[in-house]
Design a protein around this motif. Structure first.
Motif, PDB file in Angstrom:
ATOM      1  N   TYR A 194     -40.028 -91.519 -24.593  1.00  0.00           N
ATOM      2  CA  TYR A 194     -38.734 -92.527 -24.599  1.00  0.00           C
ATOM      3  C   TYR A 194     -40.217 -93.547 -23.553  1.00  0.00           C
ATOM      4  O   TYR A 194     -41.086 -93.702 -22.325  1.00  0.00           O
ATOM      5  CB  TYR A 194     -38.215 -91.974 -23.409  1.00  0.00           C
ATOM      6  N   TYR A 259     -26.099 -87.987 -34.899  1.00  0.00           N
ATOM      7  CA  TYR A 259     -25.436 -89.756 -34.770  1.00  0.00           C
ATOM      8  C   TYR A 259     -26.484 -91.202 -35.949  1.00  0.00           C
ATOM      9  O   TYR A 259     -25.455 -92.112 -36.034  1.00  0.00           O
ATOM     10  CB  TYR A 259     -25.874 -89.520 -33.373  1.00  0.00           C
ATOM     11  N   TRP A 260     -26.682 -90.370 -36.156  1.00  0.00           N
ATOM     12  CA  TRP A 260     -28.213 -91.398 -36.463  1.00  0.00           C
ATOM     13  C   TRP A 260     -27.729 -91.677 -37.647  1.00  0.00           C
ATOM     14  O   TRP A 260     -28.111 -92.728 -38.500  1.00  0.00           O
ATOM     15  CB  TRP A 260     -29.700 -91.620 -36.413  1.00  0.00           C
ATOM     16  N   TYR A 265     -18.925 -86.867 -35.211  1.00  0.00           N
ATOM     17  CA  TYR A 265     -19.174 -85.322 -33.755  1.00  0.00           C
ATOM     18  C   TYR A 265     -18.359 -85.414 -32.644  1.00  0.00           C
ATOM     19  O   TYR A 265     -17.157 -86.843 -32.877  1.00  0.00           O
ATOM     20  CB  TYR A 265     -20.450 -86.284 -32.897  1.00  0.00           C
ATOM     21  N   HIS A 273     -18.574 -88.833 -25.826  1.00  0.00           N
ATOM     22  CA  HIS A 273     -18.277 -89.742 -26.897  1.00  0.00           C
ATOM     23  C   HIS A 273     -17.829 -88.793 -27.630  1.00  0.00           C
ATOM     24  O   HIS A 273     -18.644 -87.749 -27.966  1.00  0.00           O
ATOM     25  CB  HIS A 273     -18.734 -91.551 -26.754  1.00  0.00           C
ATOM     26  N   ARG A 275     -16.935 -89.511 -32.234  1.00  0.00           N
ATOM     27  CA  ARG A 275     -16.777 -89.857 -33.810  1.00  0.00           C
ATOM     28  C   ARG A 275     -15.709 -89.550 -34.662  1.00  0.00           C
ATOM     29  O   ARG A 275     -16.757 -88.277 -34.801  1.00  0.00           O
ATOM     30  CB  ARG A 275     -17.806 -90.665 -34.541  1.00  0.00           C
ATOM     31  N   MET A 322     -26.729-100.040 -36.928  1.00  0.00           N
ATOM     32  CA  MET A 322     -26.994-100.110 -36.079  1.00  0.00           C
ATOM     33  C   MET A 322     -27.993 -98.787 -35.394  1.00  0.00           C
ATOM     34  O   MET A 322     -29.307 -98.343 -34.996  1.00  0.00           O
ATOM     35  CB  MET A 322     -26.603 -99.914 -34.761  1.00  0.00           C
ATOM     36  N   MET A 323     -27.189 -97.879 -35.501  1.00  0.00           N
ATOM     37  CA  MET A 323     -28.037 -95.979 -35.782  1.00  0.00           C
ATOM     38  C   MET A 323     -28.928 -95.682 -36.536  1.00  0.00           C
ATOM     39  O   MET A 323     -29.463 -95.193 -36.437  1.00  0.00           O
ATOM     40  CB  MET A 323     -26.473 -95.156 -35.259  1.00  0.00           C
ATOM     41  N   ARG A 326     -32.333 -96.566 -36.951  1.00  0.00           N
ATOM     42  CA  ARG A 326     -33.543 -96.384 -35.990  1.00  0.00           C
ATOM     43  C   ARG A 326     -34.182 -95.066 -36.571  1.00  0.00           C
ATOM     44  O   ARG A 326     -35.878 -94.393 -35.987  1.00  0.00           O
ATOM     45  CB  ARG A 326     -32.827 -96.055 -34.808  1.00  0.00           C
TER      46      ARG A 326
ATOM     47  N   LYS B 555     -33.506 -95.045 -26.182  1.00  0.00           N
ATOM     48  CA  LYS B 555     -31.918 -94.017 -26.434  1.00  0.00           C
ATOM     49  C   LYS B 555     -31.222 -94.341 -27.208  1.00  0.00           C
ATOM     50  O   LYS B 555     -31.062 -95.934 -26.341  1.00  0.00           O
ATOM     51  CB  LYS B 555     -31.970 -92.826 -24.885  1.00  0.00           C
ATOM     52  N   CYS B 556     -30.615 -94.061 -28.089  1.00  0.00           N
ATOM     53  CA  CYS B 556     -29.458 -94.247 -28.081  1.00  0.00           C
ATOM     54  C   CYS B 556     -28.842 -93.292 -29.356  1.00  0.00           C
ATOM     55  O   CYS B 556     -29.240 -92.974 -30.071  1.00  0.00           O
ATOM     56  CB  CYS B 556     -29.221 -95.653 -29.589  1.00  0.00           C
ATOM     57  N   TYR B 557     -27.883 -92.867 -28.375  1.00  0.00           N
ATOM     58  CA  TYR B 557     -27.695 -91.282 -29.363  1.00  0.00           C
ATOM     59  C   TYR B 557     -26.403 -91.603 -29.373  1.00  0.00           C
ATOM     60  O   TYR B 557     -25.490 -92.534 -29.091  1.00  0.00           O
ATOM     61  CB  TYR B 557     -27.561 -90.397 -28.011  1.00  0.00           C
ATOM     62  N   GLY B 558     -25.207 -90.059 -29.575  1.00  0.00           N
ATOM     63  CA  GLY B 558     -23.857 -90.638 -29.582  1.00  0.00           C
ATOM     64  C   GLY B 558     -23.033 -91.306 -28.806  1.00  0.00           C
ATOM     65  O   GLY B 558     -21.876 -91.464 -29.151  1.00  0.00           O
ATOM     66  N   GLY B 559     -23.178 -91.162 -27.265  1.00  0.00           N
ATOM     67  CA  GLY B 559     -22.081 -91.986 -26.387  1.00  0.00           C
ATOM     68  C   GLY B 559     -23.039 -93.430 -25.681  1.00  0.00           C
ATOM     69  O   GLY B 559     -21.820 -93.912 -25.887  1.00  0.00           O
ATOM     70  N   ASP B 560     -23.837 -93.487 -26.600  1.00  0.00           N
ATOM     71  CA  ASP B 560     -24.068 -95.109 -26.942  1.00  0.00           C
ATOM     72  C   ASP B 560     -24.284 -95.925 -27.973  1.00  0.00           C
ATOM     73  O   ASP B 560     -23.579 -97.013 -27.196  1.00  0.00           O
ATOM     74  CB  ASP B 560     -26.468 -95.320 -26.481  1.00  0.00           C
ATOM     75  N   ALA B 561     -23.343 -95.518 -28.577  1.00  0.00           N
ATOM     76  CA  ALA B 561     -22.478 -96.419 -29.894  1.00  0.00           C
ATOM     77  C   ALA B 561     -21.960 -97.394 -29.794  1.00  0.00           C
ATOM     78  O   ALA B 561     -22.715 -99.022 -30.403  1.00  0.00           O
ATOM     79  CB  ALA B 561     -22.287 -95.961 -31.080  1.00  0.00           C
TER      80      ALA B 561
END
Lengths: 383, 599
Positions: A194, A259-260, A265, A273, A275, A322-323, A326, B555-561
């Motif tokens: 990262y 997620y992506w 989830y 969070h 979905r 958006m996901m 990536r 970083k972009c994971y489930g909690g970031d959507a």
């Protein structure tokens, strides 16, 4: 077929505690003097039963213990949770069960217990490979200790990943290249790399605003580090499958792929969070942020959820793109257009002309050139 | 109705900051004209902008009753005049309404350029002039040197100057006595037909148009049927008052007196400053000479930042025009900025004042385009056209030559900075007309093109002289020069709102500066963007805005959507504040800042 099936179905459990708060971290993490793990156990189990009742018959592809520092959890707690999970859902044959761990000897002593409970993958927060930088990042471990913990993990789990942060204070492009090479020498099947992001509301954020967070690489140097990262990982056989994630083929994080790929989830625990598609509608779920707040609500109301919102199909399309962009695999255009209820934006061809995206066998894929400016591409296509 | 011999009418001539408004405040205070509790600093400057900037924009008047040392009570009418060059026409007409002037000079500074222009107007109007040295309490004051300076530069006797401190009140009684003893009483005949000068008029939201007059002969009463001799319009006087400075009704005004009336007049444009007011039934034989109307010399486009505010802007401009006949406007459309107005002003300060009022009093965010002057285009077919907006420049093949307005600029400067001032004037294509010394101060007179002055001359002058120079100008006519229209192209698209007329020899440096500025103001895009300045088809300056290299969330994971989606939505809203040129989005601030004159 409901749209979520394109991405799969996973369970995320949030453990909100850490030994210390790292100055760069904006995750929902807290430092507590005493944690009653039995009390947390019953709250997690209550929540698992509640959400399982909503998703009966689904096959679970992944469980992920995130945090915070989930390696602070007693192996008995992890065991109890996973027993309940096995009770409630049909597990996929290749289910991935990941736990995020700090690379210290204390945590390593618990690895056997986690493995026995069913955890088959750990993701370790190395962050840097020199002690001075680890201290600057507020980490409590040393490089030596981290490597020892990593070796224990490799012996214990099928799959092991670790994280590094680059574009740190005083870091040069060449220094990062050497550090990354060292990491690739001992890396297993997966790496998360990262770029340091200064988030508001963190200690680094405050120092940045005051102008006392000195010697951060400038944008151009950070961009160069990104390109170095791509080159080195590619050569080592760990190409990027996502913006910041690298893996041997087949060793991608299945949980994060949910997620992506915009699957469903469930999020359990403080501030988690989710979905979740119920009765044909995709819901965004959220839970109370504070650990005590969440715990009390589960104990008193029998559920740890805030009011959910239904996500309109067109907004789902936005989230999916958006996901999904990536990922190196990109998104399925037909799936996107079905959600959107309209053809994809004509701006795509502008981006294509500039070499930022390409379309291949019905998929929209961001190119190597486009990936570092993905936010710009999304702004163009989605706004 | 006051006996002529007990009236004194006067104005105060002073440079900004030399203490005119403070002195006026002291005179009002000492004579008890305004109760102490109602006193606010700078009583006569009623607009916020006037108070803040310490300048007077509109002429204003106050009637003071003063019991003099001779035992008689006098009526003193002060007409306050604007101190700035842009409002010189207001000064000249105000001067015609009074018989004398106080010349206020800062005893630490000496005579400044604007003072000079105004005091000459007073001399032209045959005024008796009483020099007053202010700020005498300051250690840096040099009264003897400043007296010599007044005699050298202005050429009037300064030996009997009154030394005061408007701030502490020192010497104010001497000023009041001098007004009575040294200034002449007005003349006039109350038995003659009414003859009054229209000094000024303004719009009041409660009263409608208010007219400030000076009675020369005859008497005006409430209810009188009056006639404006130039416009021919007749009105009934609804209300007759004097200003103390608040309105106090009065039965009549006789010769030598100054007051105001209202008469159901709809618009300020219906009143001609300098017009003669007489009785409809029994008019005077001959009108007063009147004044030349003021003409706008500086033009710029005003556009609402938010296109939805256009109608509000239209309304606001109409309202301001009600009160300011010297400000002109017509609708304009720009590919870059949408709908707006091309407005004409008396000068740069006038432009700033109007813009500030629109933004503040009417709460409209504005984009101001580069100020421009009126060029005379001599066409090949022999006709002459006025060019108000560089965007309207016709194809050069039709143009024979272009003339631009020139000014005579007078600059007073301590000689330490003289070299810098001369260089500045030379750089701006100036031609030196005169250079004289008075003590350690120099007076420089230059013939300069107005377009070089409207751009940023005054700011540059202030900065090279650390604020010690003063500046005044007057228009002297048109002259041919090598002028060209410079366009700015962003990603090869011309941006009309950034077009300017420049001298050919200065085009490169101006173009380079503009391109460099825009490079910083336009955010990086997904592709590199050439920013060019061009004359006709020829590029004279070029910068390249590099493409965005890295902009991706680590970083972009489930909690970031949810959070990231909101960020995108915010950026979508931010796009509304951008103007699109081809594929490039230019933020509104870029227009404002690229054209900023003060840098």
């Amino acid at each position: 077929m409901e749209d979520w099936r394109n991405g799969g179905f996973g369970l995320y459990l949030h453990w909100p505690f850490c030994q210390a708060k790292c100055p760069y971290c904006d995750f929902n993490s807290h430092v507590a003097s005493a944690i009653d793990q039995r009390r947390w156990q019953s709250a997690y189990l209550t929540e698992i039963r509640r959400v399982a009742a909503l998703t009966k018959g689904r096959v679970l592809n992944s469980v992920f213990f995130g945090g915070g520092t989930p390696s602070m959890m007693d192996p008995e707690l992890v065991q109890a949770i996973l027993d309940e999970v096995r009770q409630q859902w049909v597990l996929a044959n290749d289910i991935e069960i990941t736990l995020e761990a700090n690379p210290t000897s204390v945590e390593a002593s618990r690895f056997r217990g986690y493995s026995a409970a069913g955890v088959n993958r750990v993701s370790m927060g190395f962050q840097a490979l020199n002690d001075a930088d680890l201290r600057a990042l507020g980490r409590l471990h040393s490089v030596e200790e981290a490597k020892a913990a990593f070796n224990v993990a490799r012996e214990t789990f099928d799959r092991v990943s670790f994280d590094l942060i680059y574009a740190r204070q005083k870091q040069t492009v060449e220094a990062w290249r050497l550090e990354l090479r060292e990491a690739l020498d001992f890396a297993a099947d997966h790496l998360s790399l990262y770029q340091l992001t200064i988030e508001q509301g963190t200690a680094f954020g405050d120092r940045y605003n005051r102008g006392t967070l000195r010697d951060l690489p400038d944008d151009d140097a950070a961009a160069d580090m990104y390109f170095v990262t791509q080159d080195e990982c590619e050569r080592a056989g760990l190409p990027a499958y996502e913006i910041s994630n690298h893996a041997h083929r087949g060793n991608e994080s299945r949980h994060n792929l949910i997620y992506w790929r915009y699957g469903d989830y469930i999020g359990i625990g403080p501030g988690a969070h989710g979905r979740l598609t119920l009765n044909g509608q995709k819901h965004a779920t959220e839970t109370p942020l504070g650990p005590t707040q969440w715990l009390m609500q589960v104990e008193q109301a029998g559920h740890g959820e805030l009011p959910t919102t239904v996500i309109p199909a067109a907004e789902q399309a936005t989230e999916m793109m958006m996901m999904g962009l990536r990922l190196r695999e990109g998104i399925d255009i037909a799936r996107y257009e079905t959600l959107l209820g309209a053809p994809i934006s004509t701006k795509v061809s502008d981006m294509e002309a500039l070499g930022f995206v390409k379309t291949e066998t019905g998929r929209l894929i961001v190119t190597d050139k486009g990936r570092p400016v993905l936010n710009g591409i999304l702004r163009e296509i989605l706004t | 109705m006051t006996d002529l011999k007990n009236i004194r009418n006067f104005s105060i001539v002073a440079h900004i900051d030399h203490g005119k408004s403070t002195l006026a405040d002291r005179l009002i205070q000492l004579t008890g004209t305004v109760a102490e509790r109602d006193m606010k600093a700078q009583m006569l400057d009623s607009m916020d902008i006037e108070r803040e900037r310490g300048i007077t924009i509109k002429a204003n008047s106050v009637r003071i009753e003063y019991p003099a040392q001779d035992g008689q009570t006098y009526i003193l009418n002060l007409i306050d005049t604007p101190g700035h060059v842009d409002f010189a026409y207001e000064v000249s007409r105000s001067m015609r309404a009074v018989e004398g002037s106080l010349l206020v000079v800062d005893a630490t500074q000496g005579v400044e350029a604007q003072t000079l222009a105004n005091v000459y107007q007073a001399i032209d109007a045959d005024h008796e002039i009483v020099p007053v040295l202010n700020k005498i309490d300051l250690p840096a004051s040099e009264p003897e040197q400043v007296k010599a300076n007044i005699e050298d530069v202005i050429g009037i006797d300064a030996s009997e100057s009154i030394e005061i401190s408007a701030k502490t009140g020192l010497g104010i009684p001497d000023v009041l006595e001098a007004i009575v003893k040294r200034l002449p009483a007005p003349t006039g005949d109350r038995d003659k037909p009414l003859k009054a000068m229209l000094v000024d008029s303004w719009y009041d939201s409660y009263l409608g148009v208010v007219v400030l007059i000076r009675v020369m002969d005859g008497v005006i009463k409430k209810g009188d049927k009056i006639k404006m001799m130039k416009t021919g319009a007749a009105y009934g006087v609804d209300k007759l008052s004097v200003l103390k400075p608040q309105m106090v009704d009065i039965a009549e005004l006789g010769p030598g007196e100054i007051g105001i009336f209202t008469a159901s007049i709809k618009q300020v444009r219906d009143t001609k400053v300098g017009d003669t007011i007489t009785h409809e039934k029994k008019p005077c034989a001959e009108a007063l000479p009147g004044f030349k109307p003021s003409i706008p010399v500086v033009f710029c486009g005003l556009f609402p930042v938010d296109a939805a505010d256009f109608e509000d802007l239209r309304t606001a401009i109409e309202k301001l025009s009600l009160n300011d006949a010297s400000f002109s406007s017509e609708m304009e459309t720009s590919a870059a900025l949408g709908f707006g107005f091309r407005c004409g002003f008396l000068g740069l300060l006038h432009l700033e004042v109007i813009r500030d009022r629109l933004e503040r009093e009417y709460d409209i965010d504005l984009i101001t385009t580069a100020p421009s002057v009126i060029y005379k285009l001599h066409m090949k077919d022999g006709s002459v056209e006025d060019l108000h907006n560089p965007a309207d420049m016709p194809d050069l093949t039709y143009v024979d030559h272009i003339e631009e307005p020139r000014i005579k600029a007078t600059i007073m400067v301590p000689d330490d900075y003289l070299g810098d001032v001369l260089k500045l004037c030379q750089d701006r294509r100036g031609i030196q007309m005169d250079l004289t010394y008075a003590g350690s101060r120099a007076m420089v007179v230059y013939d300069l093109p107005l377009n070089e002055v409207v751009f940023d001359f005054y700011d540059r002058l202030k900065s090279v002289t650390k604020g010690y120079a003063s500046f005044d100008y007057q228009m002297i006519g048109y002259r041919e020069d090598n002028l060209v229209k410079m366009q700015i192209l962003v990603n090869d698209e011309p941006v009309d709102a950034l077009s300017t007329m420049v001298h050919r020899e200065r085009a490169e440096s101006r173009g380079r500066a503009m391109c460099e500025k825009l490079k910083d103001l336009i955010p990086r895009h997904m592709f590199k963007i050439p920013i060019q300045a061009a004359i006709g088809g020829k590029v004279i300056a070029r910068e390249t805005l590099a493409a965005l290299r890295k902009d991706v969330t680590a970083k972009c994971y489930g909690g970031d959507a949810t959070r990231k989606k909101k960020l995108l939505e915010k950026q979508k809203a931010g796009k509304k504040k951008m103007r699109q040129f081809g594929k490039v989005e230019i933020p509104q601030e870029a227009f404002i800042n690229a054209l900023k004159m003060d840098d």
